[in-house]
Design an enzyme around this catalytic site. Structure first.
Site, mmCIF file in Angstrom:
data_model
loop_
_atom_site.group_PDB
_atom_site.id
_atom_site.type_symbol
_atom_site.label_atom_id
_atom_site.label_comp_id
_atom_site.label_asym_id
_atom_site.label_seq_id
_atom_site.Cartn_x
_atom_site.Cartn_y
_atom_site.Cartn_z
ATOM 1 N N LYS A 198 36.557 40.812 34.651
ATOM 2 C CA LYS A 198 36.084 39.499 35.115
ATOM 3 C C LYS A 198 35.484 39.681 36.503
ATOM 4 C CE LYS A 198 38.886 36.036 32.761
ATOM 5 N NZ LYS A 198 39.936 35.000 32.912
ATOM 6 N N GLU B 3 51.721 37.684 40.705
ATOM 7 C CA GLU B 3 51.016 38.119 39.491
ATOM 8 C C GLU B 3 51.866 39.131 38.698
ATOM 9 O OE1 GLU B 3 48.217 36.854 38.379
ATOM 10 O OE2 GLU B 3 47.088 36.073 40.071
ATOM 11 N N LYS C 126 48.285 43.926 30.892
ATOM 12 C CA LYS C 126 46.952 43.340 31.017
ATOM 13 C C LYS C 126 45.977 44.048 30.072
ATOM 14 C CE LYS C 126 43.433 41.299 33.552
ATOM 15 N NZ LYS C 126 42.975 40.619 34.724
ATOM 16 N N GLU D 38 38.216 36.150 26.540
ATOM 17 C CA GLU D 38 39.070 34.962 26.624
ATOM 18 C C GLU D 38 38.720 33.884 25.607
ATOM 19 O OE1 GLU D 38 40.355 34.050 30.638
ATOM 20 O OE2 GLU D 38 40.760 31.989 30.050
ATOM 21 N N ASN E 170 46.678 33.303 32.423
ATOM 22 C CA ASN E 170 46.559 32.179 33.355
ATOM 23 C C ASN E 170 47.859 31.396 33.496
ATOM 24 O OD1 ASN E 170 43.835 32.688 33.904
ATOM 25 N ND2 ASN E 170 43.242 31.678 32.003
#
Ligand code: GLY
Length: 371
Positions: A145, A187, A228, A238, A246
């Site tokens: 991203k 995270e 991830k 996504e 998220n």
């Protein structure tokens, strides 16, 4: 200590995330196999440059690779049109060609900005991520991203552009201020909460020692990146499962907006608070036991990170106003807010079936604790 390798398998866009101490000093040898000519352009920021640029330049020089570098101002404001223009024009001035490699050395801002610059430069050049924050190592440097913020919101302009290599040097995390390390931890804990309860158990035991213990730190980065990579391989752009990443972010984005993206709330702090609120919301909707949000909050408290709205200094808007800010989130589909909720620790799922009045109730109670 050994270097861990996590493959991200995306067909012709596949790459490795290499994790361990000392990778910065070995970057020349690590990047050399990607190069068609012995030349790279590095973009970093003015905080990271004095700490790590010399080591990186020496690593390239040791392999006979010519490296030029640009240091942009540090901070979220750099993820913007003016700095995108500056970075791409600088890269063109360095004569970066279609087959060359750009290196992004820094945290999430530099990674996202330079990833995007690489995506649009000459219709796409390869780039290498060398993330220097915990947040960037476990999240933003992996998965492709890229983008910038605009006046309308964060990350609204960008593209999916996978890096060709990620070098996560876990020893550079030693130079991170405690607050930034803890923000990145928001995270890390997210991965346990969204999909791996055993990892959350492990973090409950080992989280407080991560900052001081290099082996534990590397293990936490490794497990986060494995999770991830697994999700990105299933859903690169996504359409489905990637939204699980998220968790905590719908609340976080509203809180970041309400605090003006300022020092009052770092992104990872907002993620930690957002995870606690997402579990609270899940419990109120009867999806998970009361024990789950209590455990999340207790662990975040033990880590010393922000947990509650009461931990954010200054005024916050009303619950209704915060809900309205959530309505501007990228994750709104057909006007319906999407939340990541959980049936328990490690059991997150995506839903748009959340009554706004329940969200307002959660926020009102959280705001009441501030008084
Ligand atoms: N940081 C969320 C994602 O990469 O999808």
């Amino acid at each position: 200590m050994t270097i861990d390798v996590v493959p991200v398998s995306l067909g012709t866009r596949s790459y490795q995330v290499r994790i361990g101490p000392g990778l910065l000093a070995q970057a020349g040898a690590e990047v050399a196999p990607l190069l068609r000519r012995k030349k790279v352009a590095i973009v970093t920021d003015e905080t990271v440059a004095p700490l790590h640029l010399e080591t990186l330049m020496a690593a390239f020089a040791a392999q006979g690779i010519t490296a030029t570098a640009l240091a942009l101002p540090a901070g979220e404001a750099t993820k913007s049109w003016p700095h995108l223009a500056r970075a791409t024009e600088w890269l063109l001035e360095q004569n970066v060609e279609r087959r060359d490699v750009v290196v992004a050395l820094g945290g999430g801002v530099i990674g996202d900005l330079i990833g995007f610059a690489s995506a649009i430069l000459r219709r796409g050049v390869r780039f290498v991520q060398i993330p220097t924050t915990l947040l960037a190592q476990v999240d933003s440097s992996v998965g492709g991203k890229t983008g910038i913020n605009t006046a309308q919101g964060k990350n609204l302009v960008g593209s999916f552009h996978q890096p060709s290599l990620v070098l996560a040097d876990t020893s550079v995390l030693e130079s991170l201020p405690a607050r930034d390390f803890l923000a990145g931890y928001g995270e890390v804990v997210k991965y346990g909460l969204l999909g791996d309860s055993a990892f959350f158990d492990w973090l409950e035991q080992n989280g407080p020692s991560l900052r001081a213990d290099p082996a534990l730190r590397q293990r936490a980065v490794l497990r986060s990146v494995q999770m991830k990579a697994d999700i990105v391989e299933r859903d690169e752009t996504e359409e489905g499962d990637r939204a699980l990443l998220n968790l905590g972010h719908t609340f976080c984005h509203a809180l970041e907006k309400a605090t003006g993206y300022s020092d009052r709330l770092l992104h990872g702090e907002g993620v930690a608070i957002g995870c606690a609120l997402a579990f609270e919301l899940s419990q109120r909707l009867g999806l998970c036991a009361q024990e789950a949000p209590s455990r999340v909050r207790a662990h975040l408290r033990a880590m010393g990170t922000k947990v509650d709205l009461a931990d954010i200094p200054g005024d916050l808007p009303s619950a209704e106003a915060l809900l309205a800010l959530m309505g501007q989130d990228k994750k709104v589909v057909d006007g319906r807010l999407r939340f990541i909720l959980a049936r328990g620790i490690g059991q997150a799922f995506v839903t748009d079936a959340v009554p706004p009045e329940t969200v307002i109730g959660v926020l009102q109670d959280a705001l009441a604790q501030r008084r």
